[in-house]
Write a protein that holds these residues in place. Structure first.
Motif, short mmCIF file in Angstrom:
data_model
loop_
_atom_site.label_atom_id
_atom_site.label_comp_id
_atom_site.label_asym_id
_atom_site.label_seq_id
_atom_site.Cartn_x
_atom_site.Cartn_y
_atom_site.Cartn_z
N TYR A 126 -28.54 36.52 -77.40
CA TYR A 126 -27.82 37.54 -76.62
C TYR A 126 -27.59 38.83 -77.41
N GLY A 127 -27.79 39.95 -76.72
CA GLY A 127 -27.26 41.23 -77.21
C GLY A 127 -27.90 41.89 -78.41
N VAL A 128 -28.44 41.12 -79.36
CA VAL A 128 -28.86 41.72 -80.63
C VAL A 128 -30.10 42.62 -80.46
N LYS A 172 -25.71 49.41 -72.96
CA LYS A 172 -24.32 49.11 -72.58
C LYS A 172 -23.34 49.33 -73.74
N THR A 173 -23.86 49.25 -74.99
CA THR A 173 -22.95 49.45 -76.13
C THR A 173 -22.34 50.85 -76.10
N LEU A 174 -23.12 51.83 -75.63
CA LEU A 174 -22.59 53.19 -75.57
C LEU A 174 -21.40 53.25 -74.58
N VAL A 187 -15.47 42.49 -73.13
CA VAL A 187 -16.08 41.17 -73.12
C VAL A 187 -17.60 41.36 -73.02
N ASP A 188 -18.25 41.23 -74.16
CA ASP A 188 -19.71 41.41 -74.15
C ASP A 188 -20.36 40.11 -73.66
N GLU A 189 -21.43 40.24 -72.91
CA GLU A 189 -22.15 39.08 -72.38
C GLU A 189 -21.20 38.20 -71.54
N ILE A 190 -20.56 38.84 -70.58
CA ILE A 190 -19.51 38.13 -69.79
C ILE A 190 -20.11 37.03 -68.91
MG LIG Z 1 -25.41 44.54 -75.45
#
Ligand SMILES: [Mg+2]
Ligand SMILES: Nc1ncnc2c1ncn2[C@@H]1O[C@H](COP(=O)(O)OP(=O)(O)OP(=O)(O)O)[C@@H](O)[C@H]1O
Length: 482
Positions: free
Chosen positions: A344-346, A54-56, A144-147
């Motif tokens: 989250y996310g890392v 999703k970062t892309l 908004v990451d991890e919404i």
């Molecule tokens: Mg992510």
């Protein structure tokens, strides 16, 4: 879709080259759909599994926004994640100015005016808005990451307020909301009046299992017999060390995380090579000397790291946090025991995630299962494309009955829907007070208008009842002489 095809969508050559430098030559299916539907030009909610890239998508939307001279604001729920994105964005957008703002210091941070991309934690963005940061009006894209954090009991209401406030402050702002699986993502997209991209794609398989009686039973994979002469945690560590891999463990509290890291340190050193022991001794010194006078926590962390294990929670000072993360990423620290501060996310090289505490103490209920959304996030830290061909996520069960429950609720279950946390009276009261004191809303009418744009109103449907709640709270606040 090959990266070169981005030319058809007017991506400049330099961006295509930089994406290739990230080691990406072909888009994953949700990324391809994002490009084909030109979602980088629109507001969008993305609900796609962990590690699906999703970062892309955030980079694509940023490329599109930055060329129009607008600022990009990226909000993250975790400091560690904010720093990871800060590093990625600073490298990728090297000719632009990228800032990170995560400190607790409450101010409008006017220096951020000079930056093109600002990465901050949700609570920091809330504080910047409350202090009237002028530059917010120049933001063209809010990521908004991890919404799904909207559903968090403690922090969800603040994130919801941030989103609504920014929408009110900036006309036509684009929003990109990123999350792994969300049950009611359609409802979220309707609330924000934006497009929806939903996908089930995960680049790397993730096997989920339960540990009971020194066996790990997996869904879709043969079971693993652990060494039953050892304590359960030691047998799991041994199994990962024999595979020459790394382990990330989640505990429910800081205390549990520190105590478990300490216990693991007693036997982990036996698995280290002499060269690693020498390197770790240096890092350990650095950790111990992070402050002028080493605290008990500094000494405890240093002692663990010397033996190849570390703990991670929001109480670490930033230098220690950075050292721990860096040395887990480069493989020196073999086992990391964390609270949700890394949930989250890392992107971490954890081959296996162990959820040690599937229940957490919650006032006034006692011990309860953690939210399924949180479970999904934690297990998603392993099996990341950069590091492993597959990942293993295992949860400790205390009995046969609990093992069955874990399969039923978590492994075969569905995440819970996202429900606005503004519906709780204390949250609503404190946010109304903050809207008034920061002069965001000066009249009753503007307050009602504000709340009519919330997810709370969207889900509740009956604005009359919400207006009544607002009236009651205003009445109460005036009785308290606010
Ligand atoms: Mg992510
Ligand atoms: N098309 C691709 N080809 C190869 N690797 C990719 C591709 N897209 C992303 N990746 C890599 O996949 C990893 C995970 O990506 P990313 O962090 O964006 O996942 P995510 O969907 O945001 O996950 P999470 O929900 O956990 O935040 C990164 O290391 C990234 O470089």
């Amino acid at each position: 879709m090959m990266i070169e095809e981005l030319r058809k969508y007017n991506f400049e050559e330099k961006w295509i080259e930089r994406i290739k430098k990230l080691g990406i030559s072909k888009l994953y299916p949700p990324q391809e759909e994002f490009v084909k539907r030109r979602l980088f030009e629109k507001s969008c909610i993305v609900a796609s599994p962990t590690a699906s890239g999703k970062t892309l998508l955030a980079l694509f939307s940023t490329i599109n926004c930055i060329k129009n001279g607008k600022k990009i604001l990226y909000t993250s729920p975790l400091i560690s994640l904010a720093f990871e994105k800060f590093e990625e964005f600073s490298k990728f957008f090297e000719e632009y100015k990228v800032a990170i703002s995560v400190s607790d210091y409450d101010s409008a941070d006017p220096w951020l005016q000079n930056y093109d991309i600002i990465i901050a934690t949700n609570e920091k963005v809330d504080s910047l808005i409350r202090h009237g940061a002028e530059w917010i009006k120049d933001v063209g894209l809010l990521i908004v990451d991890e919404i799904h954090l909207l559903n968090d009991k403690e922090r969800g209401a603040t994130l919801e307020m941030v989103i609504v406030k920014i929408k009110k402050l900036v006309n036509n702002i684009k929003i990109l909301g990123l999350s792994a699986t969300i049950k009611n993502c359609k409802e979220l997209a309707e609330w924000l009046n934006c497009e929806l991209l939903e996908s089930k794609f995960r680049a790397v398989p993730l096997y989920q299992g339960v540990v009971l009686d020194h066996k790990i039973k997996f869904l879709g994979k043969e079971e693993i017999q652990l060494d039953n002469k050892l304590e359960i945690e030691e047998s799991i560590v041994k199994d990962v060390m024999l595979k020459n891999k790394q382990l990330l463990i989640f505990c429910s509290t800081r205390r549990n995380a520190e105590a478990l890291a300490e216990r693991i340190s007693r036997f982990l050193i036996n698995w280290l090579k002499d060269k690693e022991i020498a390197e770790l001794a240096k890092i350990s010194k650095e950790i111990e000397n992070s402050l002028e006078i080493a605290t008990r926590q500094c000494k405890r962390l240093a002692e663990c790291v010397r033996k190849g294990v570390a703990f991670h929670h929001s109480g670490l000072i930033s230098r220690q946090r950075r050292i721990v993360e860096e040395n887990f990423k480069n493989g020196l620290i073999k086992v990391l025991v964390s609270t949700t501060s890394l949930a989250y996310g890392v992107n971490l090289p954890a081959f296996r995630v162990l959820i040690r505490d599937i229940k957490r103490f919650e006032e006034p209920y006692g011990y309860r299962y953690i939210p399924i959304i949180e479970y999904y996030q934690m297990i998603g830290r392993c099996g990341r494309p950069k590091y492993d061909a597959y990942g293993e996520a295992v949860t400790v069960a205390k009995s046969e009955v609990e093992a069955e429950k874990i399969f039923e609720i978590f492994i075969n279950g569905e995440p819970e829907p996202i429900i606005s946390k503004l519906s709780s009276e204390p949250a609503l009261r404190s946010h109304i007070l903050s809207l008034i004191s920061s002069e965001f809303c000066l009249t009753k009418k503007s307050l009602k208008n504000f709340f009519s744009s919330t997810l709370f109103a969207h889900q509740y449907g009956n604005i009359g009842i919400i207006e009544e709640k607002i009236e009651n709270i205003l009445e109460m606040l005036s009785q308290w002489n606010f």
